[in-house]
Design an enzyme around this catalytic site. Structure first.
Site, short mmCIF file in Angstrom:
data_model
loop_
_atom_site.label_atom_id
_atom_site.label_comp_id
_atom_site.label_asym_id
_atom_site.label_seq_id
_atom_site.Cartn_x
_atom_site.Cartn_y
_atom_site.Cartn_z
CG ASN A 197 -0.31 -0.10 2.51
OD1 ASN A 197 0.82 -0.56 2.61
ND2 ASN A 197 -0.98 0.37 3.53
CD GLU B 66 2.48 0.27 10.91
OE1 GLU B 66 3.68 0.51 10.76
OE2 GLU B 66 1.59 0.81 10.26
CD GLU C 203 9.50 -0.98 13.05
OE1 GLU C 203 10.08 -0.30 12.18
OE2 GLU C 203 9.23 -2.18 12.88
CB CYS D 96 -2.57 -0.08 8.43
SG CYS D 96 -1.14 0.96 8.72
O1 6OD Z 1 3.83 6.64 8.30
C1 6OD Z 1 4.40 5.69 8.78
O2 6OD Z 1 5.51 5.76 9.31
C2 6OD Z 1 3.76 4.36 8.75
N1 6OD Z 1 4.44 3.37 9.38
C3 6OD Z 1 2.59 4.16 8.11
C4 6OD Z 1 1.93 2.91 8.03
C5 6OD Z 1 0.86 2.74 7.25
C6 6OD Z 1 0.25 1.46 7.08
O3 6OD Z 1 -0.50 1.21 6.15
#
Ligand code: 6OD
Length: 469
Positions: A145, A242, A445, A276
């Site tokens: 994504n 995540e 993280e 997400c």
């Molecule tokens: O913006 C970010 O650092 C991050 N880990 C976004 C995650 C998005 C998941 O779809």
């Protein structure tokens, strides 16, 4: 044909598979699929590079991170083109979010690591301090994504911490990783520090179960996350996950309605809902419910539809649209497939959709859909709103819309979510902890939390002889 990147150079090995442009369904490229031998070569290359890379002073590794950021700047247009070819993202988003975040990731973690002090603890006659050691070889499994943003989000802290990596991008989105491999080679990064293998979930599985892999970082579905956990359990490998979300937005009657409608629409429909962090459950105070629903539905009609990543994923999202109807939902807008009368009609589009009227226990309201869709329901009190938001197996992100400062803090602190945004959505400070609770993940993280995950402390304690002089 895209080749793997192992030991500093290309490796053309394994069968090939096609990647489709989600906008038209046409094949955009062919890619090699990593088999057990390719995975083994990648892990060995990473292991061979690990000792020298770990031995570099952190300031030198930070220097490499800055050179990679410059390389991304130089190849910006190629990265944008590769990302769009694989995902069908809008040009504006790719130029302002996806690729710039790669640059920001490398610079932010270079700065943080270079400036980070070690811990020291004193007792009378006792000094304890910590030194941090890299984990070794880290498997980095990246979803489709936000392919470049999330790959670099994990790579930068892992590399600056002294780990070497084997990256496995999604089978749908290898393009920007392949350009990044060229950037590593152009920068002269020591061979084996970054290795990139392509393939499906089976290649990812071979990677995480390889005994030469010391830790796994993964962003993606909860189902895949729990499968990885089972795979690595016997070797007790550190994991950072995540995972999915079923994120709630709470819209209070004291909100700025224009901002709340615009922000909620953004949080539901950005990237076709394929983030997400996207909102899928919207709870609105009853006094403004009808007006909010009308305006959100209108915003949905004005959104430019974005393609789902694959025909399979489009069918999954459409199956939830059908499920909503069969569960008795009122469809406020959307619910089908848009017709463009152009090349996009063979692509993987679904209509931005807003539904209401379903029970909290419906499958639609409990399972992650990952499409441009939300369910809207009314609430009467703050306590009820909090219970509704928390009534989910997931706990990644939540969004509050209110102009009451006390309420903003009070509610935000009671939400079972790793991230709460107030009067905004997906506003990032890369130093903050990032991750979810419940089925939404393990660990955090972001900032020093990333540096903590990608290295391990050894505590050294010295008994000091007390001189009586
Ligand atoms: O913006 C970010 O650092 C991050 N880990 C976004 C995650 C998005 C998941 O779809």
């Amino acid at each position: 044909m895209l080749t793997h990147f192992i030991g500093g150079g290309p490796l053309a090995a394994g069968k090939s598979f096609p990647v489709h442009d989600p906008v038209t369904g046409a094949v955009v490229r062919h890619v090699h699929e990593a088999d057990p031998e390719v995975v083994d070569r990648a892990v060995r290359a990473a292991r061979e590079a690990a000792r020298d890379w770990a031995a570099l002073p952190v300031g030198e590794r930070a220097g490499w991170m800055r050179r990679l950021a410059e390389g991304i700047e130089r190849r910006f247009d190629d990265l944008v083109a590769a990302e769009i070819a694989d995902t069908g993202k809008p040009l504006g988003q790719t130029r302002t979010l996806d690729i710039p975040r790669g640059i920001a990731n490398f610079r932010a973690f270079a700065d943080l690591a270079a400036q980070r002090p070690d811990d020291a603890f004193h007792l009378p006659g006792v000094l304890s301090y910590t030194v941090r050691r890299p984990l070794g070889v880290v498997a980095v499994i990246v979803p489709w994504n936000l392919p470049f943003l999330l790959m670099t989000w994990k790579l930068a802290p892992a590399l600056v911490s002294g780990d070497t990596v084997v990256v496995k991008p999604s089978e749908h989105t290898p393009g920007s990783a392949a350009v990044f491999a060229e950037i590593c080679a152009e920068a002269g990064l020591p061979p084996g520090v970054v290795n990139i293998i392509f393939g499906h979930g089976s290649a990812g599985r071979l990677l995480v179960e390889h005994p030469g892999v010391d830790a796994v970082t993964f962003t993606g579905s909860t189902a895949t996350g729990s499968a990885i956990m089972r795979t690595v359990a016997d070797r007790v490998k550190p994991i950072s996950f995540e995972l999915g979300g079923k994120n709630a937005a709470l819209v209070f009657e004291d909100c700025d309605l224009d901002r709340a409608v615009e922000g909620t629409a953004r949080s539901v429909f950005t990237n076709g809902g394929q983030v997400c962090l996207c909102t899928e459950r919207v709870y609105v105070q009853r006094s403004i419910f009808e007006e909010f629903c009308g305006r959100l539905a209108q915003s949905a009609r004005e959104v430019e539809p974005q393609p789902m990543i694959s025909a399979e994923h489009r069918d999954k999202v459409l199956s939830f649209y059908a499920l909503a109807r069969s569960e008795g939902a009122k469809v406020l807008t959307g619910g089908g497939v848009p017709v463009f009368h152009d090349h996009r009609d063979s692509g993987y589009f679904v209509e931005p959709t807003v539904v209401s009227g379903l029970s909290e226990w419906s499958r639609f309201n409990r399972e992650e859909i990952f499409g441009p869709v939300c369910h809207v329901a009314p609430f009467d009190s703050e306590a009820e709103a909090i219970d509704l938001a928390n009534g989910s197996d997931y706990g990644l992100a939540a969004t509050l819309w209110t102009t009451n400062l006390d309420r903003a803090h009070r509610v935000a602190q009671r939400l079972e979510a790793g991230l709460v945004w107030v009067n905004t959505w997906y506003l990032r400070d890369l130093r903050t902890p990032f991750g979810g609770v419940k089925l939404s993940g393990i660990g955090r993280e972001g900032g020093t939390r990333s540096l903590d995950f990608y290295s391990e402390p050894t505590t050294i304690t010295i008994k000091l002889e007390q001189s009586d002089a």
